[in-house]
Write an enzyme that holds these catalytic residues in place. Structure first.
Site, short mmCIF file in Angstrom:
data_model
loop_
_atom_site.label_atom_id
_atom_site.label_comp_id
_atom_site.label_asym_id
_atom_site.label_seq_id
_atom_site.Cartn_x
_atom_site.Cartn_y
_atom_site.Cartn_z
CG ASN A 41 69.90 58.73 42.16
OD1 ASN A 41 70.82 57.76 42.22
ND2 ASN A 41 68.80 58.98 42.33
CE LYS A 74 67.34 58.25 38.84
NZ LYS A 74 66.01 58.71 38.59
CG HIS A 86 65.19 58.68 45.01
ND1 HIS A 86 64.65 58.10 43.92
CD2 HIS A 86 66.01 59.72 44.16
CE1 HIS A 86 64.66 58.94 42.88
NE2 HIS A 86 65.60 59.81 43.11
CD GLU A 129 64.05 56.66 40.73
OE1 GLU A 129 65.13 56.06 40.83
OE2 GLU A 129 63.90 57.42 39.70
CD GLU A 157 65.18 64.11 43.82
OE1 GLU A 157 66.13 64.36 42.72
OE2 GLU A 157 65.10 62.73 43.94
N GLY A 203 63.20 62.65 35.91
CA GLY A 203 63.26 61.82 34.75
C GLY A 203 62.15 62.08 33.48
CB SER A 229 63.88 67.27 34.65
OG SER A 229 63.24 66.17 34.52
C1 PEP Z 1 66.73 61.63 40.68
O1 PEP Z 1 66.61 60.55 40.27
O2 PEP Z 1 66.93 61.91 41.97
C2 PEP Z 1 66.52 62.65 39.80
C3 PEP Z 1 66.40 64.04 39.91
O3 PEP Z 1 66.52 62.35 38.44
P1 PEP Z 1 66.49 63.17 37.01
O4 PEP Z 1 67.43 64.30 37.35
O5 PEP Z 1 66.77 62.48 35.85
O6 PEP Z 1 65.10 63.95 36.65
#
Ligand code: PEP
Length: 255
Positions: free
Chosen positions: A13, A15, A100, A102, A170, A176, A216
């Site tokens: 992803n 973003k 997601h 976000e 997630e 992040g 992460s």
């Molecule tokens: C994500 O944005 O779906 C995500 C898992 O981000 P990150 O791997 O940076 O934690």
């Protein structure tokens, strides 16, 4: 690996990152997506919508699938700035993220909105990657499993099956931040998701729905996380912008 285990999927992803010049990252992925790796794991790249078409054209023949990060629930209409699932399919996407965290946080998307978007994805022939996960407060209050089950019940359309649905767990606090749950915590949540899918997708197909872990994921922790029961791949944010890191995460499946 048991014969019933679904083919793993590692999705990136991006973003709100990436310009035309970022095609270099896709090229690097294509070069290193060797037959050996292809046999073990499916790769999906979800760039910003501006790059979906050019990436889809560039990835023909490489078997790297291209996904979008969001879609509108309607097919067309007066929704300035939005993109329908049909438009994304027309541009060459075969996957789309729905819900997601976000989007849930910054655009106030509720489970019903996520469900409508996943239905739109199915209508357009896309596979929806439906994202769920608890906040830090919810985890600390011992509500993780209840929160995730509720999100699944509200977000997964009735016409879902192992071809048009992927679920991504997630934890919001892990995205992040560099923090990850323990393997035991991931196992507990993924087992609950698998159990919930029995009701939502049906007994015949639920075992084949891919359940990704996201939050992460890095080359250094991928092998441990991908080895957890009912983890069928990863949704990767930050590390997916570095081709070598994304490939190293997928490489966890090479054993
Ligand atoms: C994500 O944005 O779906 C995500 C898992 O981000 P990150 O791997 O940076 O934690």
């Amino acid at each position: 690996m048991s014969v019933d285990r679904p083919r793993p999927l590692v999705a990136g992803n991006w973003k709100m990152n990436g310009l035309k010049s970022s095609g270099e990252i896709l090229s690097a992925l294509q070069t290193s997506y060797t037959p050996g790796l292809k046999a073990k794991v499916e790769l999906v790249v979800c760039p910003p919508a501006t790059l979906v078409h050019s990436f889809a054209v560039a990835s023909v023949g490489s078997r790297i699938a291209i996904g979008a990060q969001d879609c509108h629930a309607k097919e067309s209409g007066a929704y300035t700035g939005d993109l329908s699932a049909e438009m994304l399919a027309d541009a060459g996407a075969t996957y789309v993220l729905a819900g997601h965290s976000e989007r849930r946080q910054y655009h106030k998307e509720k489970d019903a909105d996520v469900c409508a978007k996943a239905m739109a994805a199915h209508r357009a022939g896309l596979t929806a990657i439906v994202c769920v996960g608890e906040t830090r407060e919810e985890r600390e209050a011992g509500k993780t499993i209840a929160v995730v089950r509720k999100q699944l019940r509200g977000s997964i359309p009735v016409d879902s099956n192992s071809h048009n649905l992927v679920v991504a767990y997630e934890p919001v606090w892990a995205i992040g931040t560099g923090l990850t749950p323990t393997a035991a915590d991931v196992a507990e949540v993924h087992a609950a998701i698998r159990d919930e899918l029995k009701r939502l997708v049906g007994k015949a197909d639920h075992a084949k729905v891919r359940i990704l872990y996201g939050g992460s994921v890095k080359p250094s922790n991928a092998a441990e996380l991908m080895a957890v029961e009912n983890v069928n791949g990863a949704l990767v944010g930050g590390a997916s912008l570095v081709a070598a890191d994304f490939l190293a995460i997928a490489g966890a499946y090479l054993g």
